[in-house]
Design an enzyme around this catalytic site. Sequence first.
Site, PDB file in Angstrom:
ATOM      1  N   ARG A 193       0.818  -1.219   0.000  1.00  0.00           N
ATOM      2  CA  ARG A 193       0.000   0.000   0.000  1.00  0.00           C
ATOM      3  C   ARG A 193       0.854   1.272   0.000  1.00  0.00           C
ATOM      4  O   ARG A 193       0.467   2.291   0.572  1.00  0.00           O
ATOM      5  CB  ARG A 193      -0.958   0.025   1.197  1.00  0.00           C
ATOM      6  CG  ARG A 193      -1.921  -1.146   1.270  1.00  0.00           C
ATOM      7  CD  ARG A 193      -2.878  -1.167   0.064  1.00  0.00           C
ATOM      8  NE  ARG A 193      -3.863  -2.218   0.239  1.00  0.00           N
ATOM      9  CZ  ARG A 193      -3.728  -3.464  -0.199  1.00  0.00           C
ATOM     10  NH1 ARG A 193      -2.624  -3.801  -0.865  1.00  0.00           N
ATOM     11  NH2 ARG A 193      -4.665  -4.364  -0.004  1.00  0.00           N
ATOM     12  N   SER A 243     -12.435   0.210   2.981  1.00  0.00           N
ATOM     13  CA  SER A 243     -11.575  -0.054   4.133  1.00  0.00           C
ATOM     14  C   SER A 243     -11.007   1.228   4.715  1.00  0.00           C
ATOM     15  O   SER A 243     -10.472   2.074   3.989  1.00  0.00           O
ATOM     16  CB  SER A 243     -10.434  -0.985   3.738  1.00  0.00           C
ATOM     17  OG  SER A 243     -10.924  -2.241   3.332  1.00  0.00           O
ATOM     18  N   GLU A 313      -5.931   3.627   5.739  1.00  0.00           N
ATOM     19  CA  GLU A 313      -5.890   3.409   4.298  1.00  0.00           C
ATOM     20  C   GLU A 313      -6.678   4.504   3.602  1.00  0.00           C
ATOM     21  O   GLU A 313      -6.330   4.950   2.522  1.00  0.00           O
ATOM     22  CB  GLU A 313      -6.467   2.040   3.934  1.00  0.00           C
ATOM     23  CG  GLU A 313      -6.430   1.751   2.442  1.00  0.00           C
ATOM     24  CD  GLU A 313      -6.667   0.302   2.119  1.00  0.00           C
ATOM     25  OE1 GLU A 313      -7.441   0.037   1.184  1.00  0.00           O
ATOM     26  OE2 GLU A 313      -6.088  -0.569   2.797  1.00  0.00           O
TER      27      GLU A 313
END
Length: 331
Positions: A193, A243, A313
């Site tokens: 990520r 998320s 996130e």
Amino acid sequence: MTADIDKGAVSVLQPPLAVNRELRDRLAAVPGVNVRESVPLASVTTLRIGGPADLFVRVESEAALLATVTLVRECASALHLHGHGSNVLFPDRGIRGVVCRLRGELESVEVEGETVRCGAGVTLARLARDVSKQGLLGLEALSGFPSTVGGAVVMNAGCYGTEIGDVLTEVRVARPGRPVETVPVSRLLPGYRTTNLQGTDAVVTRAEFQLRRGDGAAALKRIDELNRRRWRSLPSGKPNAGSVFRNPKDDFAGRLIEACGLKGLRCGGAEISRRHANVIVNREKARSADVLDLMVAAHRAVRDRFAVELRPEIVLAGDLAEEFWERARSG
């Protein structure tokens, strides 16, 4: 768990600052740039939260995007790339500076053999389906990721064991006052990520992928199956941004939050989903302050019980990221 956070004092919404009229006028003079003032960001995000943007611009070419990032720098303003508003929390008081959405040629897709080139404004869902119909495989697992290509590249988006860096070969990047540069994927240093584009003034304009030939019908079927699987696990019927936290190594943020008994925890109009603990839903007229309160509560609970520090996130725009970390680490 069905409970409410004691919110205490409620902050007063601030009116938008005066628009930088020099910047507005200079942007409006750029071919391929459309400028609007005081656009409510709640109207252009999947969470349906956010105050007005001083300037909301639609940029339709790479040249126009380069001009935009350069003018924003010259006028000492701030630039916020919007994508499709699916993975971002904007402040209740709005955003100072420019919120930018990519359109026009920045949403184009070109196929040459097994090489696919596209603008940064293309959604992953559209790209995966378009190339699968042409018998090109490699993006199926990312088809349900709620992002444009540009945003997915910057965060090295991943889903079901596939990361965008696995099939990405190079990107074109615009930086203020410099020629657009072509950067190979190896120089992005992609990780879980993350890439080294995060936290910089670089803006992805285009991306190139190397895919493989295969059964297009089977690829489309897999896309449908993965999307059904994804939607079964996510809340439906209420605005959300997917998320909220990244998964920690060898674990899942949703599992940790659920183990802390936080499913159903409410703050104002926001709630930690009863279906998926790593999703916060806007039940009714939620504010960014409500979402941030829930994020802080989840972060502290997981840290205190499991000694794991969850990292967002979702993109926390404006000063929300600084506020989140200050509060999360102070309790």
